[in-house]
Design an enzyme around this catalytic site. Structure first.
Site, short mmCIF file in Angstrom:
data_model
loop_
_atom_site.label_atom_id
_atom_site.label_comp_id
_atom_site.label_asym_id
_atom_site.label_seq_id
_atom_site.Cartn_x
_atom_site.Cartn_y
_atom_site.Cartn_z
N VAL A 69 52.01 -31.09 -123.08
CA VAL A 69 52.87 -31.99 -122.33
C VAL A 69 53.72 -31.13 -121.41
O VAL A 69 53.83 -29.91 -121.59
CB VAL A 69 53.78 -32.85 -123.25
CG1 VAL A 69 52.96 -33.90 -123.98
CG2 VAL A 69 54.55 -31.98 -124.24
N SER A 70 54.34 -31.77 -120.40
CA SER A 70 55.01 -31.00 -119.35
C SER A 70 56.42 -30.53 -119.71
O SER A 70 56.88 -29.51 -119.21
CB SER A 70 55.06 -31.82 -118.06
OG SER A 70 53.75 -32.09 -117.60
N THR A 71 57.14 -31.30 -120.54
CA THR A 71 58.53 -30.95 -120.83
C THR A 71 58.82 -31.03 -122.32
O THR A 71 58.08 -31.66 -123.09
CB THR A 71 59.50 -31.91 -120.10
OG1 THR A 71 59.40 -33.21 -120.68
CG2 THR A 71 59.17 -31.99 -118.62
N GLN A 74 59.04 -34.54 -123.96
CA GLN A 74 57.82 -35.30 -124.25
C GLN A 74 57.24 -34.87 -125.58
O GLN A 74 57.45 -33.74 -126.04
CB GLN A 74 56.78 -35.08 -123.13
CG GLN A 74 57.23 -35.63 -121.78
CD GLN A 74 56.24 -35.26 -120.68
OE1 GLN A 74 55.96 -34.10 -120.44
NE2 GLN A 74 55.71 -36.28 -120.01
#
Length: 198
Positions: free
Chosen positions: A8-10, A13
């Protein structure tokens, strides 16, 4: 060995949905990370490349987990295949070990090349139109030697981007743009050759 990769990007998340999907199909090892897909150089992906061996299978919940840009995704899949590693994406039902999966991969490469060509065409048409009206556009011509030096320092792995900018005088945006241009050209040349002789 079946190696699952989740991203996931961050930090805000969660990976639960991906992990549930991966657990349903089963795997021998899990590599997960929370890092933006806009950067190809990331710890989890590097760990994946260091872990895989010829004959292994990499399983992902979605092809987008490998990256945000089409060319980055295609380049990653191609690099894995060069190591004798196949890729299975659950959401797209993509399996590079099958003829259908190979065809889908080649189709993605063709679309990426088409997008690149159309972008170049639009830029050239815009520049020609502006030139006809006497408008001067574009960035100042970049010093070729500076670009060469910056890329050499970047490839050495001994300097940070900040150091390279300070040493060569090239801007951060220009450095990243040249790296992307080089990676795109190398990948499209590679895919073009494999398509030609397949």
């Amino acid at each position: 060995m079946r190696i699952a990769y989740a991203r996931v990007s961050t930090d805000k998340q969660e990976l639960y949905r991906q992990l549930d999907a991966l657990e349903r199909v089963g795997y021998d090892k899990l590599i997960q990370e929370k890092f933006t897909g806009t950067q190809k150089k990331r710890a989890g992906l590097n760990n994946l490349f260091n872990t895989v061996r010829s004959g292994d299978i990499v399983i992902i919940e979605s092809i987008s987990r490998l990256g945000r840009k089409t060319l980055d995704i295609l380049s990653t899949v191609e690099e894995l295949k060069e190591q004798g590693v196949e890729v299975i994406s659950l959401k797209e039902n993509l399996d590079t070990s099958t003829p259908t999966g190979q065809a889908m991969f080649q189709m993605m490469a063709v679309i990426a090349q088409l997008e690149r060509d159309l972008t170049v065409q639009r830029v050239n048409e815009g520049l020609a139109s502006a030139k006809a009206r006497g408008v001067k556009l574009g960035r100042p011509i970049m010093d070729t030697q500076k670009v060469t030096d910056a890329l050499r320092l970047y490839d050495s792995g001994n300097y940070s981007v900040k150091d390279i900018i300070r040493i060569t005088g090239i801007s951060q945006g220009s450095l990243y743009r040249k790296i992307k241009e080089r990676e795109s050209k190398q990948f499209l040349d590679k895919v073009g050759k494999s398509t030609k002789y397949s």
